[in-house]
Scaffold this active site. Sequence first.
Site, PDB file in Angstrom:
ATOM      1  N   ASP A 146     -24.636  -1.891   6.062  1.00  0.00           N
ATOM      2  CA  ASP A 146     -25.607  -2.755   5.941  1.00  0.00           C
ATOM      3  C   ASP A 146     -26.792  -2.160   6.799  1.00  0.00           C
ATOM      4  O   ASP A 146     -27.059  -2.056   8.084  1.00  0.00           O
ATOM      5  CB  ASP A 146     -25.477  -3.962   6.491  1.00  0.00           C
ATOM      6  N   CYS A 200     -31.319  -6.112   1.309  1.00  0.00           N
ATOM      7  CA  CYS A 200     -31.150  -4.674   1.378  1.00  0.00           C
ATOM      8  C   CYS A 200     -30.328  -3.996   0.320  1.00  0.00           C
ATOM      9  O   CYS A 200     -30.654  -3.625  -0.608  1.00  0.00           O
ATOM     10  CB  CYS A 200     -30.589  -4.535   2.969  1.00  0.00           C
ATOM     11  N   ARG A 201     -28.971  -4.149   0.531  1.00  0.00           N
ATOM     12  CA  ARG A 201     -27.863  -3.522  -0.393  1.00  0.00           C
ATOM     13  C   ARG A 201     -27.963  -3.953  -1.966  1.00  0.00           C
ATOM     14  O   ARG A 201     -27.999  -3.319  -2.745  1.00  0.00           O
ATOM     15  CB  ARG A 201     -26.548  -3.511   0.299  1.00  0.00           C
ATOM     16  N   SER A 202     -27.589  -5.290  -1.819  1.00  0.00           N
ATOM     17  CA  SER A 202     -27.596  -5.745  -3.412  1.00  0.00           C
ATOM     18  C   SER A 202     -28.843  -5.649  -4.113  1.00  0.00           C
ATOM     19  O   SER A 202     -28.722  -5.237  -5.270  1.00  0.00           O
ATOM     20  CB  SER A 202     -27.010  -7.041  -3.211  1.00  0.00           C
ATOM     21  N   CYS A 252     -24.323  -8.876  -1.609  1.00  0.00           N
ATOM     22  CA  CYS A 252     -24.614  -8.359  -0.113  1.00  0.00           C
ATOM     23  C   CYS A 252     -24.441  -9.787   0.717  1.00  0.00           C
ATOM     24  O   CYS A 252     -24.260 -10.788   0.207  1.00  0.00           O
ATOM     25  CB  CYS A 252     -25.381  -7.277   0.206  1.00  0.00           C
ATOM     26  N   ASN A 299     -28.927 -10.496   0.637  1.00  0.00           N
ATOM     27  CA  ASN A 299     -29.563 -10.072  -0.611  1.00  0.00           C
ATOM     28  C   ASN A 299     -31.075  -9.623  -0.474  1.00  0.00           C
ATOM     29  O   ASN A 299     -32.033  -9.918  -1.034  1.00  0.00           O
ATOM     30  CB  ASN A 299     -29.576 -11.402  -1.440  1.00  0.00           C
TER      31      ASN A 299
END
Length: 161
Positions: free
Chosen positions: A129, A13-15, A8, A11
């Site tokens: 995000d 939140c999402r990934s 993401c 690095n």
Amino acid sequence: MIQVLFVCLGNICRSPMAEALFRHQVKQAGLAHVIAIDSAGTGDWHIGHPPHQGTRDILDKNQIDYKGMQARQVTSDDFVQFTYIVAMDESNVRNLAGFAPAPVAGEKRASIHKLLDFAPGRTNKDVPDPYYTGNFQEVYEMVEESCARLLAFIIEKEQLS
């Protein structure tokens, strides 16, 4: 070893959410000995930081381990080291191009995918995000479903069953 890298922007939140969820699913499937998982960001703002508090809260709520995870930035070596690079959105895919090393004849490269490509029926193929939106629960549900389908895809493609 099959290696999966989730990517993401920062690095945090999402990934890392996808990394932790996918690691949990891989472990439950009894495949931790053949599938390694990591995450990285295309930006360098959060290198060395743990996942965002919102990510940690939703993972804690769902009893998903994220211990020891720290943000890092994508490197050119990732394109050779990993089997699959899974981006959270189209912007991440475009940004990955800036990290890709020059092609070397005969060198095997990671295949690049967007996570929501594994979620049929979704018209929007970008994971929003939550750093900006705060919608960690919605993102968790997207990531959980897509990671399960990604795992099924890898099991079939790599003939792990």
